[in-house]
Scaffold this active site. Structure first.
Site, PDB file in Angstrom:
ATOM      1  N   PRO A 102       0.822  -1.218   0.000  1.00 30.15           N
ATOM      2  CA  PRO A 102       0.000   0.000   0.000  1.00 30.15           C
ATOM      3  C   PRO A 102       0.854   1.265   0.000  1.00 30.15           C
ATOM      4  CG  PRO A 102      -0.091  -1.112   2.151  1.00 30.15           C
ATOM      5  CD  PRO A 102       0.706  -1.996   1.247  1.00 30.15           C
ATOM      6  N   ASP A 103       0.333   2.332  -0.606  1.00 34.65           N
ATOM      7  CA  ASP A 103       1.053   3.616  -0.520  1.00 34.65           C
ATOM      8  C   ASP A 103       0.636   4.327   0.765  1.00 34.65           C
ATOM      9  OD1 ASP A 103      -1.446   4.635  -1.038  1.00 34.65           O
ATOM     10  OD2 ASP A 103      -0.985   5.438  -3.017  1.00 34.65           O
ATOM     11  N   PHE A 104       1.035   5.581   0.932  1.00 34.56           N
ATOM     12  CA  PHE A 104       0.674   6.309   2.150  1.00 34.56           C
ATOM     13  C   PHE A 104      -0.727   6.901   2.074  1.00 34.56           C
ATOM     14  CE2 PHE A 104       4.873   7.799   4.310  1.00 34.56           C
ATOM     15  CZ  PHE A 104       4.945   6.586   4.943  1.00 34.56           C
ATOM     16  N   ARG A 105      -0.976   7.593   0.955  1.00 36.96           N
ATOM     17  CA  ARG A 105      -2.095   8.536   0.980  1.00 36.96           C
ATOM     18  C   ARG A 105      -3.318   8.148   0.180  1.00 36.96           C
ATOM     19  NH1 ARG A 105       2.598  11.103   1.358  1.00 36.96           N
ATOM     20  NH2 ARG A 105       2.875  12.489   3.127  1.00 36.96           N
ATOM     21  N   ASN A 176      10.977   5.051  -2.120  1.00 38.82           N
ATOM     22  CA  ASN A 176      10.485   3.777  -1.592  1.00 38.82           C
ATOM     23  C   ASN A 176      11.534   3.068  -0.746  1.00 38.82           C
ATOM     24  OD1 ASN A 176       8.183   4.386  -2.864  1.00 38.82           O
ATOM     25  ND2 ASN A 176       8.458   2.978  -4.578  1.00 38.82           N
ATOM     26  N   ASP A 178      11.009  -0.306  -0.091  1.00 36.72           N
ATOM     27  CA  ASP A 178      10.669  -1.729  -0.240  1.00 36.72           C
ATOM     28  C   ASP A 178      11.745  -2.554  -0.937  1.00 36.72           C
ATOM     29  OD1 ASP A 178      10.361  -1.032  -2.975  1.00 36.72           O
ATOM     30  OD2 ASP A 178       8.233  -0.646  -2.722  1.00 36.72           O
ATOM     31  N   HIS A 195      14.944   7.852   0.846  1.00 34.75           N
ATOM     32  CA  HIS A 195      14.410   7.675   2.195  1.00 34.75           C
ATOM     33  C   HIS A 195      14.973   6.410   2.842  1.00 34.75           C
ATOM     34  CE1 HIS A 195      10.765  10.468   1.211  1.00 34.75           C
ATOM     35  NE2 HIS A 195      11.927  11.085   1.221  1.00 34.75           N
TER      36      HIS A 195
HETATM   37  P1  CNA Z   1       2.083   8.772  -1.395  1.00 34.90           P
HETATM   38  O1  CNA Z   1       2.034  10.108  -0.789  1.00 34.90           O
HETATM   39  O2  CNA Z   1       1.286   7.687  -0.774  1.00 34.90           O
HETATM   40  O3  CNA Z   1       1.579   8.953  -2.903  1.00 34.90           O
HETATM   41  C1  CNA Z   1       1.441   7.900  -3.795  1.00 34.90           C
HETATM   42  C2  CNA Z   1       0.959   8.468  -5.113  1.00 34.90           C
HETATM   43  O4  CNA Z   1       0.955   7.436  -6.070  1.00 34.90           O
HETATM   44  C3  CNA Z   1      -0.451   9.051  -5.044  1.00 34.90           C
HETATM   45  O5  CNA Z   1      -0.487  10.245  -5.784  1.00 34.90           O
HETATM   46  C4  CNA Z   1      -1.310   7.964  -5.707  1.00 34.90           C
HETATM   47  O6  CNA Z   1      -2.423   8.481  -6.370  1.00 34.90           O
HETATM   48  C5  CNA Z   1      -0.333   7.387  -6.693  1.00 34.90           C
HETATM   49  N1  CNA Z   1      -0.543   5.983  -7.005  1.00 34.90           N
HETATM   50  C6  CNA Z   1      -0.770   4.949  -6.154  1.00 34.90           C
HETATM   51  N2  CNA Z   1      -0.791   3.787  -6.822  1.00 34.90           N
HETATM   52  C7  CNA Z   1      -0.578   4.105  -8.131  1.00 34.90           C
HETATM   53  C8  CNA Z   1      -0.484   3.323  -9.315  1.00 34.90           C
HETATM   54  N3  CNA Z   1      -0.603   2.005  -9.309  1.00 34.90           N
HETATM   55  N4  CNA Z   1      -0.249   3.968 -10.489  1.00 34.90           N
HETATM   56  C9  CNA Z   1      -0.132   5.313 -10.515  1.00 34.90           C
HETATM   57  N5  CNA Z   1      -0.205   6.092  -9.424  1.00 34.90           N
HETATM   58  C10 CNA Z   1      -0.412   5.492  -8.250  1.00 34.90           C
HETATM   59  O7  CNA Z   1       3.558   8.249  -1.573  1.00 34.90           O
HETATM   60  P2  CNA Z   1       4.864   9.048  -1.954  1.00 34.90           P
HETATM   61  O8  CNA Z   1       5.819   8.042  -2.391  1.00 34.90           O
HETATM   62  O9  CNA Z   1       4.589  10.201  -2.829  1.00 34.90           O
HETATM   63  O10 CNA Z   1       5.267   9.644  -0.523  1.00 34.90           O
HETATM   64  C11 CNA Z   1       6.468   9.471  -0.046  1.00 34.90           C
HETATM   65  C12 CNA Z   1       6.550   8.512   1.141  1.00 34.90           C
HETATM   66  C13 CNA Z   1       5.837   7.231   0.923  1.00 34.90           C
HETATM   67  C14 CNA Z   1       7.955   8.095   1.331  1.00 34.90           C
HETATM   68  O11 CNA Z   1       8.421   8.549   2.546  1.00 34.90           O
HETATM   69  C15 CNA Z   1       7.996   6.561   1.287  1.00 34.90           C
HETATM   70  O12 CNA Z   1       8.970   6.043   2.131  1.00 34.90           O
HETATM   71  C16 CNA Z   1       6.648   6.179   1.666  1.00 34.90           C
HETATM   72  N6  CNA Z   1       6.142   4.854   1.318  1.00 34.90           N
HETATM   73  C17 CNA Z   1       6.875   3.942   0.646  1.00 34.90           C
HETATM   74  C18 CNA Z   1       6.340   2.700   0.345  1.00 34.90           C
HETATM   75  C19 CNA Z   1       7.169   1.703  -0.407  1.00 34.90           C
HETATM   76  O13 CNA Z   1       8.367   1.620  -0.178  1.00 34.90           O
HETATM   77  N7  CNA Z   1       6.578   0.935  -1.305  1.00 34.90           N
HETATM   78  C20 CNA Z   1       5.039   2.381   0.731  1.00 34.90           C
HETATM   79  C21 CNA Z   1       4.316   3.339   1.431  1.00 34.90           C
HETATM   80  C22 CNA Z   1       4.874   4.571   1.732  1.00 34.90           C
END
Ligand code: CNA
Length: 383
Positions: A102-105, A176, A178, A195
């Site tokens: 999952p993402d953050f937001r 990321n 991960d 990060h």
């Molecule tokens: P965020 O703020 O959660 O934003 C994610 C963005 O990606 C949003 O605009 C979503 O609409 C968009 N999105 C989600 N899924 C898709 C998809 N399949 N295709 C296209 N767009 C998509 O995350 P950010 O990375 O911008 O914020 C930074 C944080 C998130 C960092 O500090 C990370 O460490 C942190 N994070 C990382 C992970 C990971 O490592 N996979 C997971 C969750 C959070």
């Protein structure tokens, strides 16, 4: 970037910035004393956004048409015509959601939405150093859920790997944690994990280093990883709020962004600084493509109206370089690959690598089952 001294002088004379400047006096749209451009600069100056360097570059960008069309096709033509060799990709959690992380937001599925069970004072607390030092358990519970090794890289990760293999990529900057970039085979020298990463960990007290495997063993047994040399907690080397970004991030950005010939931003809300502001570090004649589910990182409100400040500039009439492609990262990357003539190669690479990862996992499971059977057999009393 900014030149405060120049601004101060202009303020003293209470002049419209640039009014008597040779750089701007040639502006042809001046009709009734104050042109729109001068008005814009005047307001920007009064609000403290004016940047004399910008004045030059914006005049120049007005003349230079960066892309022949401000679309993905325009970007593809640009890559082919310019023979890009220094593409920078910037990524966020959105490139890994299709892998199951999952993402953050994102509303409903994002981590922030699903942290209620941890009883945190606020969702960010799980990544705050002070909170972690008081109570590391919520973080390690979450880490177990998200732990690297359980997920496969996505089409988007393999597209970036193809950019490396074909000699197009200068650097991939990722937020990321991960490690899927590493799993996809993007080499260390092409990768900036802004990060940090789960790849290594350190004791918060004595700084002794630990491997991912060492931490994983403890985290999966629901133990807090405690240092073997002192009573300190071992924290994976991911950057928490309140911690500095890695040196590699600061060093690389100084070398890379001036050389960049195309910026591709993938799956990020561009809400976290200083990462988000990297988009402003490429020269003003360099195209920027955002592939994301939602529009992000763009100028809004008065900044957009005045045509000043940082951020992507999708909507202004003068935009000839910022392209927004709304949709899934995997689809956007497959589209780019198709248009570059690499579409089938990308599909084959994903399939081959996913099969390889599945096989490694199957082999590991077989080994564990076999060793379990051995242990069980040894427990049977010999008659
Ligand atoms: P965020 O703020 O959660 O934003 C994610 C963005 O990606 C949003 O605009 C979503 O609409 C968009 N999105 C989600 N899924 C898709 C998809 N399949 N295709 C296209 N767009 C998509 O995350 P950010 O990375 O911008 O914020 C930074 C944080 C998130 C960092 O500090 C990370 O460490 C942190 N994070 C990382 C992970 C990971 O490592 N996979 C997971 C969750 C959070």
């Amino acid at each position: 970037m900014s030149s405060p001294e120049k601004s101060k002088d202009d303020k003293k004379e209470d002049k419209i910035p640039g009014e008597s400047s040779p750089r701007t006096s040639g502006s042809s749209d001046s009709t009734a004393g104050m042109s729109m451009e001068h008005l814009r600069r005047y307001l920007a100056e009064k609000l403290g956004f004016y940047d004399d360097d910008d004045a030059v570059t914006e005049d120049e960008t007005e003349k230079v048409k960066v892309l022949d069309e401000v679309t993905v096709d325009g970007i593809i033509n640009y890559i082919k015509n310019k023979n890009c060799k220094n593409i920078i990709t910037m990524a966020g959690a959105g490139i890994s959601t299709s892998a199951g992380i999952p993402d953050f937001r994102s509303p409903g599925t994002g981590l922030y939405h699903n942290l209620k069970k941890y009883n945190l004072p606020n969702p960010q607390a799980i990544f705050e150093l002070d909170f972690f030092q008081d109570n590391p358990r919520p973080f390690f519970e979450l880490a177990k859920e998200l732990y690297p090794g359980s997920f496969k890289p996505t089409v988007c990760h393999y597209f970036i790997k193809m950019l490396v293999d074909k000699g197009y990529l200068l650097r991939h900057y990722t937020q990321n944690i991960d490690t899927l970039e590493r799993v996809a085979g993007i080499p260390d020298d092409k990768l900036v994990e802004a990060h940090g990463t789960f790849h290594t960990g350190h004791c918060l007290q004595c700084r002794k280093e630990y491997t991912q495997e060492w931490m994983k063993e403890r985290i999966f047994k629901d133990d807090i990883p405690i240092c073997e040399s002192c009573p300190g907690v071992v924290k994976p080397d991911i950057v928490f709020f309140g911690e500095n970004l890695p040196n590699k991030f600061h060093k690389s950005l100084l070398v890379d962004f001036g050389k960049c010939d195309l910026l591709i931003i993938l799956g990020s809300s561009l809400a976290v600084q200083p990462f988000a502001s990297l988009v402003d570090r490429v020269p003003s004649n360099i195209p920027r493509l955002l592939i994301n589910r939602e529009k992000a990182g763009h100028r809004t409100g008065i900044m957009a109206m005045l045509g000043v400040g940082g951020g992507l500039d999708f909507d202004s009439k003068d935009n000839t370089r910022d392209v927004l492609w709304l949709g899934e990262c995997d689809e956007g990357c497959q589209l780019l690959a198709d248009k570059l003539g690499w579409g089938d190669e990308l599909k084959e690479l994903c399939k081959k690598e996913h099969d390889r990862i599945d096989k490694v996992k199957d082999d590991e499971t077989d080994e564990t089952t076999a060793s379990k059977k051995e242990v069980d057999a040894s427990k049977v009393p010999k008659l």
